[in-house]
Design an enzyme around this catalytic site. Structure first.
Site, PDB file in Angstrom:
ATOM      1  CB  SER A   1      -0.941   0.011   1.209  1.00  0.00           C
ATOM      2  OG  SER A   1      -0.220   0.190   2.415  1.00  0.00           O
TER       3      SER A   1
ATOM      4  NE  ARG B   1       1.108   3.585   4.682  1.00  0.00           N
ATOM      5  CZ  ARG B   1       1.981   2.729   4.152  1.00  0.00           C
ATOM      6  NH1 ARG B   1       3.235   3.088   3.960  1.00  0.00           N
ATOM      7  NH2 ARG B   1       1.597   1.523   3.790  1.00  0.00           N
TER       8      ARG B   1
ATOM      9  CG  HIS C   1      15.655   1.640   1.435  1.00  0.00           C
ATOM     10  ND1 HIS C   1      16.620   0.806   1.942  1.00  0.00           N
ATOM     11  CD2 HIS C   1      14.556   0.869   1.260  1.00  0.00           C
ATOM     12  CE1 HIS C   1      16.136  -0.417   2.066  1.00  0.00           C
ATOM     13  NE2 HIS C   1      14.872  -0.397   1.653  1.00  0.00           N
ATOM     14  CG  ASP C   2      10.499   1.264   2.693  1.00  0.00           C
ATOM     15  OD1 ASP C   2      11.608   0.693   2.702  1.00  0.00           O
ATOM     16  OD2 ASP C   2       9.452   0.707   2.294  1.00  0.00           O
TER      17      ASP C   2
ATOM     18  CB  THR D   1       5.795  -6.235   3.168  1.00  0.00           C
ATOM     19  OG1 THR D   1       4.528  -5.577   3.039  1.00  0.00           O
ATOM     20  CG2 THR D   1       5.878  -7.355   2.151  1.00  0.00           C
TER      21      THR D   1
END
Length: 478
Positions: free
Chosen positions: A13, A15, A232-233, A255
């Protein structure tokens, strides 16, 4: 107080979050959340990046006037642009099978040990280097004039300016973690044209301003700057670890589970390579020394196979199942591809001579026990390989909502677990923007603000480590 839009694109997802920041306060709210569904075509698995970009525009429209925008996403994947800046097809998904067997071809030119010593990046079949090698000779790559990693692609569409943010670039397996720049010699030997990449950017660098068409579509009043963040998250999530000292481990859960340490220098030993640890770059000269674990992907895939049952009820039922009855290796590539996850977990248990989970609750408990065990192994191995002992584990990300997983992680690691910063990537994204605009100080100051403003839950370890050691032994080669 200023407002910052954090675009945070996850593997399932996306956001757009709005952070309102002052030197003494930090508030985060959700403007818009949208699905990220890969699309399977005849030639393979792709990301629907146009839908993601549309979700970003909707989110900015809902967010209202902001002082800056920052973008982070998952790593390794990229889009190809032609000479006119047009996208050459939807980016390929990292779970696509095109990189099967490609690593061995790369290692024939640069052996795996030499590649790790040069880049510090763990082996994963989907690393950007292997994707580019798999694409060699294909028409799209031959027509490409630019490679943009996913968050840089979104930033380009918003601003018209191109760059390659460093924390994400470090995951390509083409960056030297000691010099924090491209490894030109390595790329030359492997036939990778680094000229395809836009110039490197640091977190906090300006990345342009929203184009007039974007302002018109979102209703925002310009100029609205876009600020490079830890794109990069995981880099953004680690920046949002609410640590008060340096002797901590972190686990970024979602994830994937990314478990490891924050260091000041990479660990490039052969022992580190064989343990499959990676040295990705973080804020302020730090190194994210971590191991990739499949994470809640295992449970997400099972939920899809089961028709999306209520997660709360599933976790309550799993909590009543006896602990450590069956475990699997949560880092095994067997579980990388989508589909048939309950059956694959059952097959792994059967192959290792363990009881086969028969109910949804038993499969769920197997997954959570296995993740906690993988967290334990990663935290222990990281301390040993880096000679960096820790006394607490910070767990951030979506997994903080899963109290059973948090408690099992504390039990498995034998260390207190502090869980918080559920939207860690968005928080880190916002704080880098706020720092670039002078509202907060260095990384330690960012974390102090997080500690003061974010709810945290502490889980004390229960029992001893004997049963976890016994479970770990079941996964060892026989």
């Amino acid at each position: 107080m200023q407002s910052y839009a954090a675009v945070d694109l996850g593997a399932s997802s996306g956001r757009v979050m709005v952070g309102r920041v002052s030197p003494d306060s930090l508030e985060l709210s959700e403007a818009h959340r949208f699905p990220n569904r890969p699309v399977r075509l005849a030639e393979g698995l792709h990301w629907d990046v146009l839908a993601l970009y549309d979700g970003i525009l909707q989110g900015l429209r809902t967010a209202g006037q902001v002082d800056s925008v920052g973008i982070d996403s998952w790593a390794v994947d990229y889009g190809l642009l032609d000479a006119d800046g047009a996208l050459l097809g939807n980016p390929v998904h990292y779970r696509d099978a095109r990189t099967e067997g490609v690593a061995e071809k790369v290692w024939a030119t640069v052996p795996a040990a030499e590649l790790y010593a040069a880049t510090g990046i763990q082996y994963a079949p989907f690393n950007t280097l292997y994707q580019l090698t798999a694409a060699r000779g294909r028409r799209q790559l031959s027509y490409a004039e630019r490679v943009l990693l996913v968050p840089d692609l979104m930033s380009y569409w918003l601003t018209g300016e191109q760059g390659t943010e460093l924390t994400n670039a470090s995951t390509t397996q083409l960056i030297d973690p000691r010099t924090r720049t491209w490894s030109y010699d390595l790329a030359h030997r492997l036939g990778v044209d680094l000229g395809l990449f836009a110039p490197l950017r640091q977190p906090g660098d300006p990345a342009g301003v929203l184009r007039p068409q974007v302002l018109e579509e979102t209703g925002l009043t310009g100029p609205v700057p876009v600020t490079a963040v830890g794109s990069h998250d995981t880099a953004s999530a680690v920046a949002a670890v609410p640590a008060t000292g340096g002797t901590f481990a972190y686990i970024c859960t979602g994830t994937w589970s990314l478990a490891g340490l924050e260091l000041t220098a990479p660990v490039l030993t052969e022992e580190s390579r064989t343990a499959n640890f990676t040295n990705e770059l973080g804020l302020d000269g730090t190194v994210r020394y971590l191991r990739n674990i499949m994470g809640l992907w295992l449970l997400q895939e099972c939920q899809r196979a089961w028709g999306e049952p209520d997660l709360g009820r599933l976790l309550r039922e799993a909590g009543a199942v006896p602990a450590l009855r069956s475990v699997v290796d949560a880092g095994d590539e067997t579980f990388l591809a989508p589909g048939r996850m309950p059956e694959r977990i059952a097959e792994a248990c059967r192959a290792s001579g363990q009881p086969v989970p028969a109910t949804r609750a038993e499969v769920t408990r197997c997954i959570l026990d296995s993740l906690a065990l993988a967290h334990r192994r990663a935290v222990e191995d990281a301390q040993r390989l880096a000679d960096h002992p820790v006394d607490v584990v910070y767990l951030v990300g979506g997994g903080t909502r899963n109290a059973l997983l948090c408690q099992l992680t504390a039990d498995a690691c034998g260390l207190p677990v502090v869980a918080g910063a559920t939207e860690a990537a968005a928080l880190g994204n916002v704080l880098v923007q706020a720092r670039a605009h002078g509202l907060v100080g260095d990384l330690a100051a960012m974390r102090r603000l997080l500690t003061r403003t974010q709810p945290l839950t502490r889980y004390a370890p229960r029992g001893d480590g004997a049963r976890w050691r016994e479970a770990e032994a079941r996964l060892a080669p026989r």
